[in-house]
Design a protein around this motif. Structure first.
Motif, PDB file in Angstrom:
ATOM      1  N   GLU A  92      49.134   2.698 -78.083  1.00 38.12           N
ATOM      2  CA  GLU A  92      49.976   3.555 -77.097  1.00 38.12           C
ATOM      3  C   GLU A  92      49.097   3.911 -75.933  1.00 38.12           C
ATOM      4  OE1 GLU A  92      53.108   3.734 -76.818  1.00 38.12           O
ATOM      5  OE2 GLU A  92      53.575   2.278 -78.670  1.00 38.12           O
ATOM      6  N   ILE A  93      47.694   4.397 -76.031  1.00 41.40           N
ATOM      7  CA  ILE A  93      47.124   5.063 -75.244  1.00 41.40           C
ATOM      8  C   ILE A  93      46.493   4.029 -74.171  1.00 41.40           C
ATOM      9  CG2 ILE A  93      44.800   6.516 -74.892  1.00 41.40           C
ATOM     10  CD1 ILE A  93      45.268   7.069 -77.994  1.00 41.40           C
ATOM     11  N   ASP A  94      46.586   4.583 -72.732  1.00 40.46           N
ATOM     12  CA  ASP A  94      46.398   3.757 -71.705  1.00 40.46           C
ATOM     13  C   ASP A  94      44.909   3.928 -71.408  1.00 40.46           C
ATOM     14  OD1 ASP A  94      46.349   1.885 -69.530  1.00 40.46           O
ATOM     15  OD2 ASP A  94      48.285   2.817 -68.717  1.00 40.46           O
ATOM     16  N   TRP A  95      44.225   3.008 -71.962  1.00 41.10           N
ATOM     17  CA  TRP A  95      42.668   3.117 -71.464  1.00 41.10           C
ATOM     18  C   TRP A  95      42.370   2.294 -70.337  1.00 41.10           C
ATOM     19  CZ3 TRP A  95      39.758   6.177 -74.347  1.00 41.10           C
ATOM     20  CH2 TRP A  95      40.099   6.782 -75.709  1.00 41.10           C
ATOM     21  N   GLU A  96      42.719   1.569 -69.905  1.00 40.44           N
ATOM     22  CA  GLU A  96      42.829   0.956 -68.602  1.00 40.44           C
ATOM     23  C   GLU A  96      43.147   1.872 -67.610  1.00 40.44           C
ATOM     24  OE1 GLU A  96      41.534  -1.444 -67.616  1.00 40.44           O
ATOM     25  OE2 GLU A  96      42.348  -1.617 -65.434  1.00 40.44           O
ATOM     26  N   GLU A  97      44.015   2.776 -67.700  1.00 40.31           N
ATOM     27  CA  GLU A  97      44.068   3.715 -66.694  1.00 40.31           C
ATOM     28  C   GLU A  97      43.099   4.651 -66.647  1.00 40.31           C
ATOM     29  OE1 GLU A  97      48.283   5.860 -65.701  1.00 40.31           O
ATOM     30  OE2 GLU A  97      47.457   6.935 -67.083  1.00 40.31           O
ATOM     31  N   LYS A  98      42.475   5.091 -67.817  1.00 42.35           N
ATOM     32  CA  LYS A  98      41.471   6.280 -67.899  1.00 42.35           C
ATOM     33  C   LYS A  98      40.282   5.443 -67.118  1.00 42.35           C
ATOM     34  CE  LYS A  98      42.663   8.064 -72.409  1.00 42.35           C
ATOM     35  NZ  LYS A  98      43.453   9.221 -71.899  1.00 42.35           N
ATOM     36  N   TRP A  99      40.031   4.153 -67.414  1.00 43.57           N
ATOM     37  CA  TRP A  99      39.115   3.707 -66.515  1.00 43.57           C
ATOM     38  C   TRP A  99      39.091   3.743 -65.139  1.00 43.57           C
ATOM     39  CZ3 TRP A  99      34.115   3.137 -67.818  1.00 43.57           C
ATOM     40  CH2 TRP A  99      33.755   3.391 -69.227  1.00 43.57           C
ATOM     41  N   GLN A 100      40.443   3.177 -64.773  1.00 46.46           N
ATOM     42  CA  GLN A 100      40.663   3.026 -63.294  1.00 46.46           C
ATOM     43  C   GLN A 100      40.630   4.396 -62.646  1.00 46.46           C
ATOM     44  OE1 GLN A 100      44.491   1.329 -62.780  1.00 46.46           O
ATOM     45  NE2 GLN A 100      43.825  -0.805 -63.608  1.00 46.46           N
ATOM     46  N   GLN A 101      41.031   5.517 -63.288  1.00 49.03           N
ATOM     47  CA  GLN A 101      40.968   6.737 -62.721  1.00 49.03           C
ATOM     48  C   GLN A 101      39.628   7.449 -62.779  1.00 49.03           C
ATOM     49  OE1 GLN A 101      44.201   8.568 -64.353  1.00 49.03           O
ATOM     50  NE2 GLN A 101      45.650   7.706 -63.210  1.00 49.03           N
ATOM     51  N   GLY A 102      38.516   6.782 -63.739  1.00 52.56           N
ATOM     52  CA  GLY A 102      37.272   7.466 -63.802  1.00 52.56           C
ATOM     53  C   GLY A 102      37.430   8.737 -64.692  1.00 52.56           C
ATOM     54  N   ASN A 103      38.662   8.609 -65.469  1.00 54.12           N
ATOM     55  CA  ASN A 103      38.572   9.523 -66.580  1.00 54.12           C
ATOM     56  C   ASN A 103      38.063   9.402 -67.733  1.00 54.12           C
ATOM     57  OD1 ASN A 103      39.533  11.773 -68.119  1.00 54.12           O
ATOM     58  ND2 ASN A 103      41.903  10.949 -67.966  1.00 54.12           N
ATOM     59  N   THR A 104      36.430   9.621 -67.603  1.00 54.39           N
ATOM     60  CA  THR A 104      35.788   9.015 -68.966  1.00 54.39           C
ATOM     61  C   THR A 104      34.756  10.324 -69.299  1.00 54.39           C
ATOM     62  OG1 THR A 104      34.238   8.192 -67.329  1.00 54.39           O
ATOM     63  CG2 THR A 104      35.952   6.550 -68.091  1.00 54.39           C
ATOM     64  N   LEU A 105      35.530  11.454 -69.603  1.00 51.21           N
ATOM     65  CA  LEU A 105      34.832  12.390 -69.951  1.00 51.21           C
ATOM     66  C   LEU A 105      34.005  12.368 -71.200  1.00 51.21           C
ATOM     67  CD1 LEU A 105      37.139  15.454 -68.895  1.00 51.21           C
ATOM     68  CD2 LEU A 105      35.022  14.817 -68.041  1.00 51.21           C
ATOM     69  N   TRP A 106      34.056  11.517 -72.004  1.00 49.42           N
ATOM     70  CA  TRP A 106      33.717  11.027 -73.215  1.00 49.42           C
ATOM     71  C   TRP A 106      32.026  10.521 -73.039  1.00 49.42           C
ATOM     72  CZ3 TRP A 106      37.757   7.913 -71.779  1.00 49.42           C
ATOM     73  CH2 TRP A 106      37.454   6.747 -71.222  1.00 49.42           C
ATOM     74  N   ASP A 107      31.787   9.950 -71.765  1.00 55.39           N
ATOM     75  CA  ASP A 107      30.834   9.420 -71.650  1.00 55.39           C
ATOM     76  C   ASP A 107      29.549  10.147 -71.185  1.00 55.39           C
ATOM     77  OD1 ASP A 107      28.611   7.577 -70.198  1.00 55.39           O
ATOM     78  OD2 ASP A 107      30.353   6.324 -69.615  1.00 55.39           O
ATOM     79  N   HIS A 108      28.742  10.008 -72.038  1.00 58.91           N
ATOM     80  CA  HIS A 108      27.326  11.016 -72.290  1.00 58.91           C
ATOM     81  C   HIS A 108      26.150  10.424 -71.335  1.00 58.91           C
ATOM     82  CE1 HIS A 108      29.607  13.858 -74.503  1.00 58.91           C
ATOM     83  NE2 HIS A 108      28.561  14.754 -74.556  1.00 58.91           N
TER      84      HIS A 108
END
Ligand code: SAH
Length: 206
Positions: free
Chosen positions: A10-26
């Motif tokens: 259900e989670i839209d990971w593609e949208e997160k990547w498109q929006q640069g919503n990648t707060l997990w990235d260290h």
């Protein structure tokens, strides 16, 4: 070999990547992972050759870290935007013995010899909890006998909801123990903001 996808995520990971919503990235591999290769006790548990896999690899730091001249490592992510970025950032990946593939962990073609090493970090916690048994089953199918699965368990707490969905040591034991022997587990010293919420474990495929 591939298995049926258990159910659509259900989670839209593609949208997160498109929006640069990648707060997990260290921005780098966890020091808890790199420490395993500096410590003689743990280093000797990890096969030096064969094929490696990092599912849900995100920006791919762990793929680069784990690839050696003797170990080819594949980073897998099902976000097209993520993998496009990876291909752009790593034009010489093949020379360095790694590659990135846009594919679903639950349904991608695996090599005949299977994987001698897989690394799971911020992947189990990214999946909706109903997928957890399928996650464990999939690792048991794709890792060769005597192959190693490294799990950096995060986030060990009891918050509601996600991603990241809360995990704990017992959850991993329940999921993996039928097909894997736990060789090593320790409180992890990884990214500072995650201290106290992580354990690192090494499992051997039976
Ligand atoms: N491990 C990375 C990324 C964590 S975010 C890091 O620590 O930085 C979780 C990643 O898993 C996302 O990039 C998402 O696109 C990917 N993902 C989620 N479900 C997946 C699946 N079924 N197959 C492949 N990748 C998946």
């Amino acid at each position: 070999m591939s298995t049926e996808h258990p159910q659509k995520q259900e989670i839209d990971w593609e949208e997160k990547w498109q929006q640069g919503n990648t707060l997990w990235d260290h921005g780098e591999s966890s020091p808890a992972l790199t420490a395993l290769f500096k410590n003689e006790e743990t280093k000797k548990l990890i096969p030096e050759s064969g094929l490696g896999l990092v599912p849900g690899c995100g920006s791919g730091y762990d793929v680069v870290f784990l690839a050696t001249k003797d170990r080819h490592v594949t980073g897998l992510d099902f976000s097209q935007t993520c993998v496009k970025k990876l291909h752009e950032a790593h034009p010489n990946a093949a020379e360095k013995n790694y590659d990135f593939r846009c594919a679903d962990f639950f349904n991608f073609e695996i090599p005949v010899e299977k994987y001698s090493l897989a690394y799971d970090y911020t992947f189990l916690c990214a999946l909706e909890p109903y997928l957890r048994p399928a996650w464990a089953r999939r690792y048991s199918e794709i890792i060769a006998k005597d192959g190693i699965l490294i799990t950096l368990m995060f986030p060990i707490d009891d918050h509601e909801g996600g991603p990241p969905f809360a995990v704990n040591e017992q959850l991993y034991r329940d999921l993996l123990s039928d097909h894997f022997e736990l060789l090593y587990i320790k409180d992890a010293v990884g990214h500072a903001s995650r201290l106290g919420k992580e354990k690192i474990a090494i499992w051997k495929k039976l």
